[in-house]
Design a protein around this motif. Structure first.
Motif, PDB file in Angstrom:
ATOM      1  N   GLU A 237      -7.062   5.679  -2.163  1.00  0.00           N
ATOM      2  CA  GLU A 237      -7.608   4.455  -1.561  1.00  0.00           C
ATOM      3  C   GLU A 237      -6.531   3.714  -0.770  1.00  0.00           C
ATOM      4  O   GLU A 237      -6.801   3.180   0.313  1.00  0.00           O
ATOM      5  CB  GLU A 237      -8.180   3.540  -2.634  1.00  0.00           C
ATOM      6  CG  GLU A 237      -9.510   3.998  -3.178  1.00  0.00           C
ATOM      7  CD  GLU A 237     -10.099   3.010  -4.154  1.00  0.00           C
ATOM      8  OE1 GLU A 237     -10.083   1.802  -3.870  1.00  0.00           O
ATOM      9  OE2 GLU A 237     -10.580   3.463  -5.206  1.00  0.00           O
ATOM     10  N   ALA A 238      -5.305   3.681  -1.302  1.00  0.00           N
ATOM     11  CA  ALA A 238      -4.207   3.032  -0.589  1.00  0.00           C
ATOM     12  C   ALA A 238      -3.908   3.770   0.711  1.00  0.00           C
ATOM     13  O   ALA A 238      -3.703   3.142   1.757  1.00  0.00           O
ATOM     14  CB  ALA A 238      -2.963   2.975  -1.474  1.00  0.00           C
ATOM     15  N   ALA A 239      -3.899   5.086   0.667  1.00  0.00           N
ATOM     16  CA  ALA A 239      -3.648   5.876   1.876  1.00  0.00           C
ATOM     17  C   ALA A 239      -4.745   5.630   2.908  1.00  0.00           C
ATOM     18  O   ALA A 239      -4.460   5.477   4.104  1.00  0.00           O
ATOM     19  CB  ALA A 239      -3.574   7.360   1.524  1.00  0.00           C
ATOM     20  N   ASP A 240      -5.982   5.561   2.453  1.00  0.00           N
ATOM     21  CA  ASP A 240      -7.100   5.298   3.354  1.00  0.00           C
ATOM     22  C   ASP A 240      -6.969   3.911   3.990  1.00  0.00           C
ATOM     23  O   ASP A 240      -7.207   3.744   5.187  1.00  0.00           O
ATOM     24  CB  ASP A 240      -8.412   5.417   2.578  1.00  0.00           C
ATOM     25  CG  ASP A 240      -9.624   5.322   3.461  1.00  0.00           C
ATOM     26  OD1 ASP A 240      -9.629   5.966   4.535  1.00  0.00           O
ATOM     27  OD2 ASP A 240     -10.575   4.616   3.089  1.00  0.00           O
TER      28      ASP A 240
ATOM     29  N   ASP B 261      -2.810   6.242 -10.796  1.00  0.00           N
ATOM     30  CA  ASP B 261      -3.948   7.151 -10.735  1.00  0.00           C
ATOM     31  C   ASP B 261      -4.170   7.639  -9.298  1.00  0.00           C
ATOM     32  O   ASP B 261      -4.086   6.863  -8.342  1.00  0.00           O
ATOM     33  CB  ASP B 261      -5.193   6.408 -11.247  1.00  0.00           C
ATOM     34  CG  ASP B 261      -6.413   7.287 -11.249  1.00  0.00           C
ATOM     35  OD1 ASP B 261      -6.394   8.323 -11.945  1.00  0.00           O
ATOM     36  OD2 ASP B 261      -7.382   6.944 -10.538  1.00  0.00           O
ATOM     37  N   MET B 262      -4.471   8.913  -9.152  1.00  0.00           N
ATOM     38  CA  MET B 262      -4.628   9.516  -7.834  1.00  0.00           C
ATOM     39  C   MET B 262      -5.715   8.839  -7.005  1.00  0.00           C
ATOM     40  O   MET B 262      -5.561   8.674  -5.793  1.00  0.00           O
ATOM     41  CB  MET B 262      -4.922  11.016  -7.966  1.00  0.00           C
ATOM     42  CG  MET B 262      -5.023  11.730  -6.642  1.00  0.00           C
ATOM     43  SD  MET B 262      -3.537  11.617  -5.612  1.00  0.00           S
ATOM     44  CE  MET B 262      -2.467  12.775  -6.434  1.00  0.00           C
ATOM     45  N   SER B 263      -6.796   8.408  -7.625  1.00  0.00           N
ATOM     46  CA  SER B 263      -7.864   7.775  -6.845  1.00  0.00           C
ATOM     47  C   SER B 263      -7.381   6.463  -6.216  1.00  0.00           C
ATOM     48  O   SER B 263      -7.736   6.163  -5.075  1.00  0.00           O
ATOM     49  CB  SER B 263      -9.103   7.528  -7.709  1.00  0.00           C
ATOM     50  OG  SER B 263      -8.822   6.634  -8.764  1.00  0.00           O
ATOM     51  N   ALA B 264      -6.549   5.715  -6.921  1.00  0.00           N
ATOM     52  CA  ALA B 264      -5.985   4.479  -6.352  1.00  0.00           C
ATOM     53  C   ALA B 264      -5.015   4.807  -5.227  1.00  0.00           C
ATOM     54  O   ALA B 264      -4.954   4.094  -4.217  1.00  0.00           O
ATOM     55  CB  ALA B 264      -5.289   3.660  -7.435  1.00  0.00           C
ATOM     56  N   ARG B 265      -4.263   5.885  -5.380  1.00  0.00           N
ATOM     57  CA  ARG B 265      -3.315   6.293  -4.338  1.00  0.00           C
ATOM     58  C   ARG B 265      -4.054   6.740  -3.077  1.00  0.00           C
ATOM     59  O   ARG B 265      -3.628   6.438  -1.954  1.00  0.00           O
ATOM     60  CB  ARG B 265      -2.419   7.415  -4.867  1.00  0.00           C
ATOM     61  CG  ARG B 265      -1.522   6.920  -6.004  1.00  0.00           C
ATOM     62  CD  ARG B 265      -0.755   8.034  -6.666  1.00  0.00           C
ATOM     63  NE  ARG B 265       0.164   8.635  -5.720  1.00  0.00           N
ATOM     64  CZ  ARG B 265       0.706   9.834  -5.872  1.00  0.00           C
ATOM     65  NH1 ARG B 265       0.421  10.561  -6.933  1.00  0.00           N
ATOM     66  NH2 ARG B 265       1.532  10.303  -4.979  1.00  0.00           N
TER      67      ARG B 265
ATOM     68  N   LEU C 117       0.815  -1.208   0.000  1.00  0.00           N
ATOM     69  CA  LEU C 117       0.000   0.000   0.000  1.00  0.00           C
ATOM     70  C   LEU C 117       0.853   1.265   0.000  1.00  0.00           C
ATOM     71  O   LEU C 117       0.510   2.255  -0.659  1.00  0.00           O
ATOM     72  CB  LEU C 117      -0.950  -0.010   1.198  1.00  0.00           C
ATOM     73  CG  LEU C 117      -2.068  -1.054   1.123  1.00  0.00           C
ATOM     74  CD1 LEU C 117      -2.756  -1.196   2.469  1.00  0.00           C
ATOM     75  CD2 LEU C 117      -3.062  -0.707   0.030  1.00  0.00           C
ATOM     76  N   LEU C 118       1.964   1.252   0.717  1.00  0.00           N
ATOM     77  CA  LEU C 118       2.880   2.402   0.699  1.00  0.00           C
ATOM     78  C   LEU C 118       3.464   2.618  -0.696  1.00  0.00           C
ATOM     79  O   LEU C 118       3.598   3.750  -1.155  1.00  0.00           O
ATOM     80  CB  LEU C 118       4.008   2.206   1.711  1.00  0.00           C
ATOM     81  CG  LEU C 118       3.668   2.529   3.151  1.00  0.00           C
ATOM     82  CD1 LEU C 118       4.773   2.028   4.085  1.00  0.00           C
ATOM     83  CD2 LEU C 118       3.459   4.022   3.331  1.00  0.00           C
ATOM     84  N   ALA C 119       3.806   1.517  -1.366  1.00  0.00           N
ATOM     85  CA  ALA C 119       4.357   1.624  -2.721  1.00  0.00           C
ATOM     86  C   ALA C 119       3.323   2.220  -3.672  1.00  0.00           C
ATOM     87  O   ALA C 119       3.660   3.056  -4.521  1.00  0.00           O
ATOM     88  CB  ALA C 119       4.821   0.255  -3.209  1.00  0.00           C
ATOM     89  N   VAL C 120       2.081   1.799  -3.541  1.00  0.00           N
ATOM     90  CA  VAL C 120       1.015   2.347  -4.381  1.00  0.00           C
ATOM     91  C   VAL C 120       0.817   3.827  -4.069  1.00  0.00           C
ATOM     92  O   VAL C 120       0.766   4.667  -4.969  1.00  0.00           O
ATOM     93  CB  VAL C 120      -0.302   1.567  -4.180  1.00  0.00           C
ATOM     94  CG1 VAL C 120      -1.462   2.267  -4.879  1.00  0.00           C
ATOM     95  CG2 VAL C 120      -0.158   0.136  -4.688  1.00  0.00           C
ATOM     96  N   MET C 121       0.710   4.146  -2.795  1.00  0.00           N
ATOM     97  CA  MET C 121       0.459   5.527  -2.380  1.00  0.00           C
ATOM     98  C   MET C 121       1.556   6.480  -2.861  1.00  0.00           C
ATOM     99  O   MET C 121       1.275   7.620  -3.244  1.00  0.00           O
ATOM    100  CB  MET C 121       0.351   5.596  -0.855  1.00  0.00           C
ATOM    101  CG  MET C 121       0.008   6.961  -0.320  1.00  0.00           C
ATOM    102  SD  MET C 121      -0.022   7.009   1.481  1.00  0.00           S
ATOM    103  CE  MET C 121       1.713   7.004   1.857  1.00  0.00           C
ATOM    104  N   ASN C 122       2.782   6.029  -2.859  1.00  0.00           N
ATOM    105  CA  ASN C 122       3.914   6.898  -3.192  1.00  0.00           C
ATOM    106  C   ASN C 122       4.314   6.874  -4.661  1.00  0.00           C
ATOM    107  O   ASN C 122       5.247   7.578  -5.050  1.00  0.00           O
ATOM    108  CB  ASN C 122       5.115   6.520  -2.325  1.00  0.00           C
ATOM    109  CG  ASN C 122       4.875   6.852  -0.872  1.00  0.00           C
ATOM    110  OD1 ASN C 122       4.319   7.888  -0.542  1.00  0.00           O
ATOM    111  ND2 ASN C 122       5.289   5.966   0.007  1.00  0.00           N
ATOM    112  N   ASN C 123       3.619   6.123  -5.495  1.00  0.00           N
ATOM    113  CA  ASN C 123       3.967   6.015  -6.910  1.00  0.00           C
ATOM    114  C   ASN C 123       3.210   7.075  -7.707  1.00  0.00           C
ATOM    115  O   ASN C 123       1.996   7.002  -7.870  1.00  0.00           O
ATOM    116  CB  ASN C 123       3.634   4.611  -7.419  1.00  0.00           C
ATOM    117  CG  ASN C 123       4.166   4.357  -8.795  1.00  0.00           C
ATOM    118  OD1 ASN C 123       4.160   5.230  -9.643  1.00  0.00           O
ATOM    119  ND2 ASN C 123       4.629   3.138  -9.021  1.00  0.00           N
TER     120      ASN C 123
END
Length: 60
Positions: A38-41, A32-36, A22-28
């Motif tokens: 969701e990962a942060a949430d 897409d911002m909406s996926a980032r 999830l950190l990798a997704v959030m920081n990439n």
């Protein structure tokens, strides 16, 4: 959509640790911002305690 995964997802390191993924997704920035968001949430419970609502608190 042609059923092929977006190539950006191939850049995410494979891991069994959900926080690391999830950190990798959030920081990439390429994801897409909406996926980032969701990962942060989804990461919130790993780093922050849930605050009790007033209804959850019981006074004796």
């Amino acid at each position: 959509m042609d059923g092929k995964p977006d190539p950006v997802w191939a850049t995410i390191k494979k891991t069994d640790d959900p926080r690391e993924f999830l950190l990798a997704v959030m920081n990439n920035d390429a994801i897409d911002m909406s996926a980032r968001i969701e990962a942060a949430d989804a990461l919130m419970p790993y780093y922050h305690e849930r605050l009790a609502a007033e209804d959850d608190e019981q006074e004796d």
